[in-house]
Design an enzyme around this catalytic site. Structure first.
Site, PDB file in Angstrom:
ATOM      1  N   ASP A 134      41.522  28.094  29.604  1.00  0.00           N
ATOM      2  CA  ASP A 134      42.427  27.370  30.493  1.00  0.00           C
ATOM      3  C   ASP A 134      43.426  26.589  29.641  1.00  0.00           C
ATOM      4  OD1 ASP A 134      43.586  25.973  32.588  1.00  0.00           O
ATOM      5  OD2 ASP A 134      42.024  24.418  32.587  1.00  0.00           O
ATOM      6  N   ASN A 175      46.140  24.709  31.364  1.00  0.00           N
ATOM      7  CA  ASN A 175      46.840  23.670  32.124  1.00  0.00           C
ATOM      8  C   ASN A 175      45.897  22.710  32.853  1.00  0.00           C
ATOM      9  OD1 ASN A 175      45.928  25.418  34.020  1.00  0.00           O
ATOM     10  ND2 ASN A 175      47.857  25.622  35.139  1.00  0.00           N
ATOM     11  N   ASP A 192      43.510  23.083  34.997  1.00  0.00           N
ATOM     12  CA  ASP A 192      43.019  23.273  36.373  1.00  0.00           C
ATOM     13  C   ASP A 192      41.608  23.880  36.393  1.00  0.00           C
ATOM     14  OD1 ASP A 192      43.504  25.865  35.645  1.00  0.00           O
ATOM     15  OD2 ASP A 192      44.844  26.342  37.321  1.00  0.00           O
ATOM     16  N   ASP A 220      43.740  31.315  32.099  1.00  0.00           N
ATOM     17  CA  ASP A 220      45.062  31.833  32.486  1.00  0.00           C
ATOM     18  C   ASP A 220      45.650  32.725  31.388  1.00  0.00           C
ATOM     19  OD1 ASP A 220      45.921  29.762  30.643  1.00  0.00           O
ATOM     20  OD2 ASP A 220      45.626  28.355  32.307  1.00  0.00           O
ATOM     21  N   ASP A 254      43.628  45.930  35.174  1.00  0.00           N
ATOM     22  CA  ASP A 254      42.612  46.516  36.040  1.00  0.00           C
ATOM     23  C   ASP A 254      43.341  47.101  37.243  1.00  0.00           C
ATOM     24  OD1 ASP A 254      40.042  46.932  37.307  1.00  0.00           O
ATOM     25  OD2 ASP A 254      39.316  45.269  36.076  1.00  0.00           O
ATOM     26  N   ASP A 267      39.224  50.699  38.612  1.00  0.00           N
ATOM     27  CA  ASP A 267      38.077  50.172  39.348  1.00  0.00           C
ATOM     28  C   ASP A 267      37.532  51.155  40.381  1.00  0.00           C
ATOM     29  OD1 ASP A 267      36.467  47.729  39.987  1.00  0.00           O
ATOM     30  OD2 ASP A 267      37.365  48.055  41.958  1.00  0.00           O
ATOM     31  N   GLU A 305      36.092  53.500  35.794  1.00  0.00           N
ATOM     32  CA  GLU A 305      34.731  53.112  36.149  1.00  0.00           C
ATOM     33  C   GLU A 305      34.188  54.229  37.033  1.00  0.00           C
ATOM     34  OE1 GLU A 305      32.338  49.388  38.159  1.00  0.00           O
ATOM     35  OE2 GLU A 305      34.180  50.097  39.047  1.00  0.00           O
ATOM     36  N   HIS A 331      31.521  42.325  33.029  1.00  0.00           N
ATOM     37  CA  HIS A 331      31.526  41.195  33.972  1.00  0.00           C
ATOM     38  C   HIS A 331      30.598  41.415  35.166  1.00  0.00           C
ATOM     39  CE1 HIS A 331      34.031  44.173  35.774  1.00  0.00           C
ATOM     40  NE2 HIS A 331      34.101  43.480  36.888  1.00  0.00           N
ATOM     41  N   ASP A 332      29.944  42.569  35.232  1.00  0.00           N
ATOM     42  CA  ASP A 332      29.065  42.877  36.366  1.00  0.00           C
ATOM     43  C   ASP A 332      27.579  42.895  35.998  1.00  0.00           C
ATOM     44  OD1 ASP A 332      31.111  43.233  38.242  1.00  0.00           O
ATOM     45  OD2 ASP A 332      31.308  45.376  37.828  1.00  0.00           O
TER      46      ASP A 332
HETATM   47  O1  TEU Z   1      32.474  47.376  40.585  1.00  0.00           O
HETATM   48  C1  TEU Z   1      32.225  48.581  41.250  1.00  0.00           C
HETATM   49  C2  TEU Z   1      30.867  48.731  41.691  1.00  0.00           C
HETATM   50  O2  TEU Z   1      30.116  47.783  41.870  1.00  0.00           O
HETATM   51  C3  TEU Z   1      30.469  50.117  41.998  1.00  0.00           C
HETATM   52  O3  TEU Z   1      31.418  50.982  41.511  1.00  0.00           O
HETATM   53  C4  TEU Z   1      29.127  50.433  41.477  1.00  0.00           C
HETATM   54  O4  TEU Z   1      28.983  49.983  40.156  1.00  0.00           O
HETATM   55  C5  TEU Z   1      28.880  51.915  41.451  1.00  0.00           C
HETATM   56  O5  TEU Z   1      29.136  52.442  42.683  1.00  0.00           O
HETATM   57  C6  TEU Z   1      27.454  52.220  41.110  1.00  0.00           C
HETATM   58  O6  TEU Z   1      27.354  53.588  40.914  1.00  0.00           O
HETATM   59  C7  TEU Z   1      33.815  47.099  40.491  1.00  0.00           C
HETATM   60  C8  TEU Z   1      34.063  45.830  39.727  1.00  0.00           C
HETATM   61  O7  TEU Z   1      33.633  45.987  38.410  1.00  0.00           O
HETATM   62  C9  TEU Z   1      33.420  44.691  40.447  1.00  0.00           C
HETATM   63  O8  TEU Z   1      33.537  43.480  39.749  1.00  0.00           O
HETATM   64  C10 TEU Z   1      34.077  44.593  41.795  1.00  0.00           C
HETATM   65  O9  TEU Z   1      33.453  43.588  42.545  1.00  0.00           O
HETATM   66  C11 TEU Z   1      34.009  45.914  42.558  1.00  0.00           C
HETATM   67  O10 TEU Z   1      34.427  47.003  41.757  1.00  0.00           O
HETATM   68  C12 TEU Z   1      34.899  45.887  43.772  1.00  0.00           C
HETATM   69  O11 TEU Z   1      36.229  45.955  43.418  1.00  0.00           O
HETATM   70 CA    CA Z   2      44.589  27.356  34.147  1.00  0.00          CA
END
Ligand code: TEU
Ligand code: CA
Length: 557
Positions: free
Chosen positions: A21, A23, A25, A29, A98, A199, A256, A328-329
């Protein structure tokens, strides 16, 4: 194989909300990313992927885009984005955004118009169907829990959302939608972007035989993956998408796309594939704290090894998978693969090496090289993600107590990876001067990038050395184009392989067991390239591997 500019990609994924960050908040960013480009260059990476920074109401932290052409003010401006691309370029770093085009935000102008007139032009941009007997058109469960359908006002019409109800799925069957998307992608690529991480792309095509299926849970819904993941016919969309956008720009694309069938892999990532590379998740499903593996950590590693090698065998040099451990998942990989009491420099560096030198490209996630770990929550209120809350509700519905449900989330929540980046030991780990949007892991006083950089033996330096080796003039072609042969495949807790190219051979051995292992060693060592200890013990055709030791050597061929 035709050589491409991205074949030596060493990528770094940024979760902008939690990176830096500038600024006050409390939210990371784009100027914060620019501030750290020198750090990234020093680490040796040459590509960054930013999780979504487009305008969004943030129901799914940006994966719900309400304007594809704008940057959300929370992250900065379009000029900041252009500056980032330019500044990154100066350091030899390409920027990926993304691309979220399976769905939009429910606040996207198209969807707002669709709600006003579900039978009109914009209604056809989404997947809207009549209900059945006063209920949803079918009983598909959303990937994030609950029904995949949401009723439109008090009508009998429902729209499909594979993710949250704030993420209505676009209707890719509609040519007009596809053209809007292609034009938007081209506008971004024209700005000098290196490409995209794409995605949820395997969900673009839906099988429209909307039959109710037998429920597979107490909620009465059913997991409908066979009807909306890698469905036959998706290839038409993916080919068209590539031809209209990525191909003319020579863009790099990292899709993905989980669970692509072995026979389809070449279509996805072969020489003329839809994408440059894909994220496959065969190895992210392991968790040492799952009851299944809790008392069998070594068997879990054996299983992981088999899954990793099998995937590579399927690809068999015909394309480039993306080798990663964290994103991140998921919770942090160290938490998933290493028993708690063993987490430390040696185990984390050994884990980081298991697939780092595989064929394909490499991606690190922010905080991975700083040794960041999960921050266990004491209450459900400390989480921030609608998916987590859906999971929590689901667990309670299945009969778990609140404590049990919380414990399960503490093991598997994807939010663990989203705590703010730990830069240093100053307040809020140097992430913000304000109040962070998501609590910083209190371990930041000892676990942070600055501390890692200051130590002679550290995970940061390990990653830096591995990257330097992968990129070196001497070995880069071997790591990119060389063959892969698994070795010690039957040895408990060992993940080891040879890479060979034009008469040269590199051997990578990782002991993922806490105990010493004595193994036969028939190679002649030409050069020790890397080791996570001060010395390497090879004597009389034997190698002695300490717990969590990694050895990388060039051997005589
Ligand atoms: O994740 C996608 C997701 O959760 C599915 O594609 C899943 O992993 C898959 O079907 C299992 O085989 C992406 C992003 O990485 C996630 O952060 C988002 O929340 C999600 O898409 C929705 O945009
Ligand atoms: Ca910020």
């Amino acid at each position: 194989m035709q050589k491409k500019w991205w074949h030596n990609a060493i990528g770094y994924q940024i979760y902008p909300k939690s990176f830096q960050d500038t600024n006050g908040d409390g939210i990371g960013d784009i100027p914060g990313i620019i501030e750290h480009l020198d750090d990234l260059e020093e680490l040796g990476i040459n590509m960054i992927w930013l999780c979504p920074v487009n305008r969004s109401p943030m129901a799914d932290h940006g994966y719900d885009i309400s304007d594809y052409d704008e940057i959300d003010p929370m992250f900065g401006t379009l000029d900041d984005m252009k500056r980032l691309i330019k500044e990154a370029d100066k350091r030899g770093i390409r920027v990926l955004m993304d691309l979220v085009v399976n769905h939009t935000s429910s606040e996207h102008e198209w969807f707002q118009k669709a709600l006003e007139d579900p039978d009109g032009r914009y209604g056809k941009y989404y997947i809207i169907r009549e209900g059945k007997d006063g209920k949803e058109p079918n009983n598909w469960r959303s990937i994030f829990g609950g029904s995949a359908w949401e009723r439109i006002g008090d009508t009998d019409k429902y729209y499909l959302h594979l993710f949250t109800k704030w993420q209505p799925d676009l209707n890719w069957e509609n040519r007009e939608v596809r053209e809007e998307i292609y034009a938007m992608i081209n506008r971004w690529l024209d700005m000098g972007l290196g490409g995209f991480r794409i995605d949820a792309i395997s969900h673009l095509k839906k099988d429209f035989t909307y039959e109710n299926l037998p429920a597979d849970g107490v909620d009465g819904y059913v997991n409908g993956f066979p009807y909306f993941r890698n469905v036959k016919g998706i290839e038409t969309f993916l080919n068209e998408l590539k031809k209209e956008t990525f191909l003319p720009h020579d863009a790099f694309t990292l899709a993905e796309a989980d669970d692509v069938a072995p026979e389809d892999l070449e279509d996805f990532i072969g020489e003329d594939g839809y994408f440059s590379s894909i994220f496959d998740f065969c190895h992210t499903r392991y968790h040492v704290n799952d009851p299944k593996w809790k008392d069998r950590p070594v068997e879990m590693i054996n299983d992981l090894r088999d899954a990793l090698f099998q995937k590579q065998e399927y690809v068999n040099g015909r394309g480039f998978l993306c080798n990663f451990l964290d994103n991140h998942d998921t919770s942090r990989s160290a938490e998933r693969f290493i028993p708690r009491e063993d987490i430390g420099y040696h185990s984390m560096s050994a884990l980081g090496s298991v697939n780092f030198f595989f064929p394909g490209i490499v991606f690190l996630y922010q905080g991975q090289a700083a040794g960041m770990l999960d921050y266990r929550k004491k209450s459900i209120d400390e989480f921030r993600d609608p998916t987590t809350f859906n999971m929590y509700r689901g667990y309670l519905q299945e009969g778990m107590t609140e404590e049990q449900a919380l414990e399960k989330l503490n093991v598997e929540s994807r939010e663990h990876a989203r705590t703010p980046m730990q830069w240093n030991a100053q307040e809020n780990a140097g992430f913000t001067d304000g109040t962070p949007w998501f609590a910083v892991n209190p371990n930041y006083k000892t676990v942070n990038l600055e501390a890692e950089k200051g130590k002679e033996e550290s995970l940061y330096h390990w990653y830096r050395k591995m990257i330097a080796l992968r990129k070196s003039d001497e070995y880069s072609e071997l790591f990119i184009y060389g063959s892969l042969t698994p070795v010690y495949e039957k040895t408990d807790g060992v993940i080891a392989y040879e890479r060979e190219y034009q008469g040269r051979c590199v051997l990578i051995i990782c002991n993922l067991k806490a105990a010493l292992q004595e193994l036969p060693f028939g190679w002649k060592v030409k050069k020790i390239l890397l080791s996570n200890h001060k010395d390497v013990n090879i004597k009389k055709e034997k190698i002695y591997l300490r717990g969590y030791e990694v050895v990388i050597v060039e051997t005589e061929k």
